[in-house]
Motif scaffolding. Structure first.
Motif, PDB file in Angstrom:
ATOM      1  N   ARG A 196      -6.440   1.986  -4.915  1.00 55.79           N
ATOM      2  CA  ARG A 196      -6.929   0.554  -4.411  1.00 55.79           C
ATOM      3  C   ARG A 196      -6.641   0.373  -3.002  1.00 55.79           C
ATOM      4  O   ARG A 196      -5.526   0.485  -2.659  1.00 55.79           O
ATOM      5  CB  ARG A 196      -6.219  -0.503  -5.405  1.00 55.79           C
ATOM      6  CG  ARG A 196      -6.554  -0.330  -6.614  1.00 55.79           C
ATOM      7  CD  ARG A 196      -5.485  -1.202  -7.464  1.00 55.79           C
ATOM      8  NE  ARG A 196      -5.666  -0.968  -8.938  1.00 55.79           N
ATOM      9  CZ  ARG A 196      -4.831  -1.703  -9.991  1.00 55.79           C
ATOM     10  NH1 ARG A 196      -3.820  -2.375  -9.447  1.00 55.79           N
ATOM     11  NH2 ARG A 196      -5.146  -1.494 -11.163  1.00 55.79           N
ATOM     12  N   PRO A 197      -7.691   0.415  -2.408  1.00 54.02           N
ATOM     13  CA  PRO A 197      -7.519  -0.229  -0.864  1.00 54.02           C
ATOM     14  C   PRO A 197      -7.153  -1.609  -0.759  1.00 54.02           C
ATOM     15  O   PRO A 197      -7.294  -2.336  -1.601  1.00 54.02           O
ATOM     16  CB  PRO A 197      -8.915   0.441  -0.136  1.00 54.02           C
ATOM     17  CG  PRO A 197      -9.719   0.162  -1.301  1.00 54.02           C
ATOM     18  CD  PRO A 197      -9.082   0.630  -2.580  1.00 54.02           C
ATOM     19  N   THR A 228       0.792  -1.263  -0.086  1.00 50.76           N
ATOM     20  CA  THR A 228      -0.002   0.046   0.095  1.00 50.76           C
ATOM     21  C   THR A 228       0.993   1.261   0.169  1.00 50.76           C
ATOM     22  O   THR A 228       0.546   2.054  -0.671  1.00 50.76           O
ATOM     23  CB  THR A 228      -0.868   0.231   1.131  1.00 50.76           C
ATOM     24  OG1 THR A 228      -0.100   0.097   2.323  1.00 50.76           O
ATOM     25  CG2 THR A 228      -1.761  -1.200   1.340  1.00 50.76           C
ATOM     26  N   GLU A 229       2.041   1.266   0.739  1.00 53.30           N
ATOM     27  CA  GLU A 229       2.698   2.397   0.822  1.00 53.30           C
ATOM     28  C   GLU A 229       3.443   2.649  -0.643  1.00 53.30           C
ATOM     29  O   GLU A 229       3.524   3.697  -1.005  1.00 53.30           O
ATOM     30  CB  GLU A 229       4.177   2.010   1.753  1.00 53.30           C
ATOM     31  CG  GLU A 229       3.590   2.032   3.242  1.00 53.30           C
ATOM     32  CD  GLU A 229       3.578   3.101   3.801  1.00 53.30           C
ATOM     33  OE1 GLU A 229       4.563   4.036   4.075  1.00 53.30           O
ATOM     34  OE2 GLU A 229       2.369   4.019   3.953  1.00 53.30           O
ATOM     35  N   LEU A 230       4.020   1.461  -1.265  1.00 53.53           N
ATOM     36  CA  LEU A 230       4.442   1.698  -2.634  1.00 53.53           C
ATOM     37  C   LEU A 230       3.337   2.446  -3.549  1.00 53.53           C
ATOM     38  O   LEU A 230       3.867   3.117  -4.163  1.00 53.53           O
ATOM     39  CB  LEU A 230       4.772   0.381  -3.283  1.00 53.53           C
ATOM     40  CG  LEU A 230       5.463   0.317  -4.695  1.00 53.53           C
ATOM     41  CD1 LEU A 230       6.654   1.195  -4.649  1.00 53.53           C
ATOM     42  CD2 LEU A 230       5.919  -0.812  -5.132  1.00 53.53           C
ATOM     43  N   ALA A 282       1.285  -8.643  -7.544  1.00 54.63           N
ATOM     44  CA  ALA A 282       1.341  -8.235  -9.073  1.00 54.63           C
ATOM     45  C   ALA A 282      -0.113  -7.598  -9.289  1.00 54.63           C
ATOM     46  O   ALA A 282      -0.120  -6.596  -9.924  1.00 54.63           O
ATOM     47  CB  ALA A 282       1.722  -9.519  -9.907  1.00 54.63           C
ATOM     48  N   VAL A 283      -1.241  -8.364  -9.107  1.00 56.83           N
ATOM     49  CA  VAL A 283      -2.490  -7.718  -9.588  1.00 56.83           C
ATOM     50  C   VAL A 283      -2.787  -6.494  -8.784  1.00 56.83           C
ATOM     51  O   VAL A 283      -3.204  -5.588  -9.486  1.00 56.83           O
ATOM     52  CB  VAL A 283      -3.377  -8.936  -9.105  1.00 56.83           C
ATOM     53  CG1 VAL A 283      -5.005  -8.425  -9.674  1.00 56.83           C
ATOM     54  CG2 VAL A 283      -3.155 -10.035 -10.160  1.00 56.83           C
ATOM     55  N   TYR A 284      -2.311  -6.610  -7.372  1.00 52.43           N
ATOM     56  CA  TYR A 284      -2.780  -5.402  -6.631  1.00 52.43           C
ATOM     57  C   TYR A 284      -1.997  -4.199  -7.257  1.00 52.43           C
ATOM     58  O   TYR A 284      -2.662  -3.012  -6.981  1.00 52.43           O
ATOM     59  CB  TYR A 284      -2.283  -5.682  -5.127  1.00 52.43           C
ATOM     60  CG  TYR A 284      -2.686  -4.446  -4.292  1.00 52.43           C
ATOM     61  CD1 TYR A 284      -3.903  -4.047  -4.012  1.00 52.43           C
ATOM     62  CD2 TYR A 284      -1.559  -3.690  -3.752  1.00 52.43           C
ATOM     63  CE1 TYR A 284      -4.092  -2.910  -2.857  1.00 52.43           C
ATOM     64  CE2 TYR A 284      -1.666  -2.869  -2.711  1.00 52.43           C
ATOM     65  CZ  TYR A 284      -3.135  -2.514  -2.481  1.00 52.43           C
ATOM     66  OH  TYR A 284      -3.161  -1.342  -1.509  1.00 52.43           O
ATOM     67  N   TRP A 327       3.964   5.982  -5.293  1.00 50.33           N
ATOM     68  CA  TRP A 327       3.937   5.869  -6.728  1.00 50.33           C
ATOM     69  C   TRP A 327       2.823   6.852  -7.312  1.00 50.33           C
ATOM     70  O   TRP A 327       3.095   7.605  -8.377  1.00 50.33           O
ATOM     71  CB  TRP A 327       3.388   4.539  -7.073  1.00 50.33           C
ATOM     72  CG  TRP A 327       3.490   4.184  -8.744  1.00 50.33           C
ATOM     73  CD1 TRP A 327       4.505   4.441  -9.570  1.00 50.33           C
ATOM     74  CD2 TRP A 327       2.285   4.105  -9.384  1.00 50.33           C
ATOM     75  NE1 TRP A 327       4.090   4.228 -10.884  1.00 50.33           N
ATOM     76  CE2 TRP A 327       2.740   4.039 -10.858  1.00 50.33           C
ATOM     77  CE3 TRP A 327       1.017   4.227  -9.116  1.00 50.33           C
ATOM     78  CZ2 TRP A 327       1.341   3.999 -11.838  1.00 50.33           C
ATOM     79  CZ3 TRP A 327      -0.174   4.110 -10.327  1.00 50.33           C
ATOM     80  CH2 TRP A 327       0.186   3.907 -11.463  1.00 50.33           C
ATOM     81  N   GLU A 328       1.766   6.803  -6.486  1.00 49.12           N
ATOM     82  CA  GLU A 328       0.764   7.775  -6.942  1.00 49.12           C
ATOM     83  C   GLU A 328       1.087   9.427  -6.896  1.00 49.12           C
ATOM     84  O   GLU A 328       0.766  10.106  -7.943  1.00 49.12           O
ATOM     85  CB  GLU A 328      -0.735   7.728  -5.905  1.00 49.12           C
ATOM     86  CG  GLU A 328      -1.143   6.459  -5.872  1.00 49.12           C
ATOM     87  CD  GLU A 328      -2.328   6.234  -6.854  1.00 49.12           C
ATOM     88  OE1 GLU A 328      -2.346   7.123  -8.072  1.00 49.12           O
ATOM     89  OE2 GLU A 328      -2.954   5.134  -7.032  1.00 49.12           O
TER      90      GLU A 328
END
Ligand SMILES: Nc1ncnc2c1ncn2[C@@H]1O[C@H](COP(=O)(O)OP(=O)(O)O)[C@@H](O)[C@H]1O
Ligand SMILES: [Mg+2]
Lengths: 261, 279
Positions: free
Chosen positions: A227-228, A175-177, A198-200, A181-182
């Motif tokens: 994406r949560p 989630t941090e990544l 990978a999908v997440y 990235w956002e």
């Protein structure tokens, strides 16, 4: 003719070590700002693929272009996040994160401020003066990431950066990544052996096949962002993971049968 | 066959009573050790035993000197200015030789790693000379260079340089390939790889080699001086031995021991300052 110029364009990339064919004829384009994950059975050449794009290895034939320029060595237009954090033990967190600019010879007060804000971004505010041996595995990987981001690369290359972390830390780091990235939407290639990871994370997943390594399938991930973590329980998500699993499972089964002779 | 006495159970009540007394003594002793530390007690105890032996057991002044006599000799030698002269000469010999060996040793170690030809040419000499007890060559150097300072410096260099060369080489060779690759991924050239990875990662090894060199260098100074010199602590020792002046002989040894301890712990302190990332 490729109409919009791809950020990264790989054409006919082949790599062999002596008589071992590791990669054969890989051609693929990655658009600016795309997050790509690479999955595949171990030994299929994922690391080699990433290292060639990073300029740490030379392709036997074929080319990789970044913004149209042929890659023929390492450079600060790419940031590499290593599987083992590879932090220099004699440098503090800050000075580890600064090594890219330092090597490039553009260290100044403003640059230092930028690196400090990167450390804040990866959640290491207050740890700038620590030595790596005083950090947990998760924190060390955050430094590893900050170090790659410090050169403000056009392309972020990550080779299983979370593989050494425990399951909980790993989910947090995912989630941090995404959060980090956002912020900049850098074009990213992320190698992992964890399919849900990978999908997440990704916009597209490149599924690699083995012997020799090649892209056997490209799976687009149309899940909305941001994406949560709860997205991992949605049926679309589970279906995607299942689909990629099946693609790899076949390959793994084939290789097991092959090993039996 | 004797029947082994296996049990003390019947004396249990005595044991219990005795432990309370013993516990008192134990607690008192513990308080003392906590206050002063075991090392201090061991050293002071040793000095007291030494003092007693040399006063009452080995009565002859020709064989042993008591710590108090040694202290008196130190003061006397210092008052006459003689001690300072010897220390100055030995220190000059030690530090000149040590500095030359440190700089040349690190440089040669680097050459061994940097150049394959250099390595092949130097390796047999280094292995060969390192395995030789080179201190035995001291008389030769004295023959060549005279009984002055120069021959002593050569002996110190020869003794100190090898651990420095060998450790510098080993340190540079153990540099992690992954770390080299990491800085290379940021575009580092070979000079930057050396300065930012190889050298810092070799530094603890180089320090260890330099630390080993302290003891070896001191041995070099003394032995070379014993073989022939006009001044220096080794000369003080040999001259005192000839005149059976045990307190002065031990005074020389005491100064050397103190110098060794001081330099080694100074080095440990420096190491902690310069390599704070080590544990
Ligand atoms: N430097 C090298 N020399 C020889 N063989 C190599 C080298 N690097 C990788 N290989 C081989 O190439 C294949 C692919 O390796 P790698 O790219 O690490 O796969 P992955 O990351 O997918 O597990 C493996 O069989 C590996 O043994
Ligand atoms: Mg790999």
């Amino acid at each position: 003719m490729t109409v919009p110029l791809a950020k990264l364009s790989v054409a006919g990339m082949t790599k062999s070590f002596q008589d071992l064919d590791v990669l054969r004829d890989i051609s693929v384009d990655v658009a600016k700002g795309e997050f790509i994950s690479i999955v595949g059975p171990s030994g299929c050449g994922k690391t080699t693929f990433l290292r060639i794009i990073g300029g740490l290895e030379k392709a036997t034939s074929g080319t990789a272009r970044l913004d149209g320029r042929v890659i023929d060595g390492p450079g600060s237009d790419r940031g590499f996040v290593f599987q083992h954090d590879n932090l220099l033990p004699w440098r503090t967190v800050f000075s580890n994160a600064q090594i890219g600019p330092e090597i490039g010879g553009y260290v100044n007060a403003e640059q230092a401020k930028r690196t400090h804000s990167l450390l804040r971004l990866v959640g290491l505010d207050g740890f700038a003066g620590f030595f790596p041996r005083h950090l947990s595995g998760g924190m060390r990987q955050r430094v590893n990431l900050a170090r790659a981001l410090a050169v403000d690369p056009d392309l972020l290359l990550m080779d299983e950066p979370f593989s050494a972390l425990d399951a909980q830390t790993r989910e947090i780091m995912q989630t941090e990544l995404l959060r980090i990235w956002e912020e900049g939407r850098k074009t990213a290639l992320f190698v992992t052996h964890q399919i849900d990871e990978a999908v997440y994370l990704s916009d597209r997943v490149f599924v690699f096949g083995r012997r020799p390594g090649r892209i056997s399938e490209i799976v687009p991930i149309d899940l909305p962002r941001p994406r949560p973590l709860s997205v991992k329980r949605r049926p679309e998500f589970v279906a995607l993971v299942d689909r990629i699993w099946q693609l790899i499972e076949e390959d793994v089964r084939a290789s097991v049968l092959e090993e039996r002779g | 066959m004797t029947i082994p006495v296996t049990t003390k159970t019947p004396t249990m009540p005595f044991v219990a009573r005795r432990t309370s007394v013993r516990a008192g003594i134990h607690a008192a002793f513990k308080a003392v050790t906590r206050r002063f530390g075991w090392s201090t007690i061991s050293v002071l105890g040793g000095l007291v035993v030494w003092e007693l032996i040399s006063r009452y057991l080995v009565a002859s002044k020709l064989f042993l000197a008591a710590p108090t006599q040694i202290a008196a000799a130190l003061i006397e030698l210092a008052q006459g200015g003689e001690l300072q002269k010897h220390i100055a000469i030995s220190a000059l010999e030690f530090f000149s030789g040590y500095a030359i060996a440190a700089i040349a040793g690190v440089a040669i170690g680097m050459v061994m790693v940097g150049s394959a030809v250099g390595k092949q040419m130097l390796q047999p000499w280094i292995s060969g000379i390192y395995a030789t007890p080179t201190v035995a060559l001291a008389p030769l150097f004295i023959l060549w260079c005279g009984i002055g300072v120069a021959s002593k410096i050569i002996v110190v260099v020869v003794l100190v340089i090898f651990p420095v060369i060998i450790n510098t080489e080993a340190g540079l060779l153990t540099t992690s390939k992954d770390l080299v690759e990491t800085v290379r991924s940021f575009g580092a050239d070979s000079r930057q790889v050396f300065l930012k990875v190889s050298l810092p990662s070799a530094l603890p090894f180089i320090f260890a080699g330099l630390k080993l060199g302290i003891g070896r260098g001191l041995i070099g100074v003394v032995v070379a001086e014993l073989f022939g010199s006009r001044a220096g602590l080794g000369q003080l020792i040999s001259q005192s031995a000839e005149t059976f002046n045990m307190p002065a002989l031990f005074a020389g040894v005491a100064i050397l021991a103190a110098a060794g301890i001081a330099m080694t712990s100074g080095f440990t302190w420096l190491e902690r300052r310069l390599l704070p990332w080590k544990d």
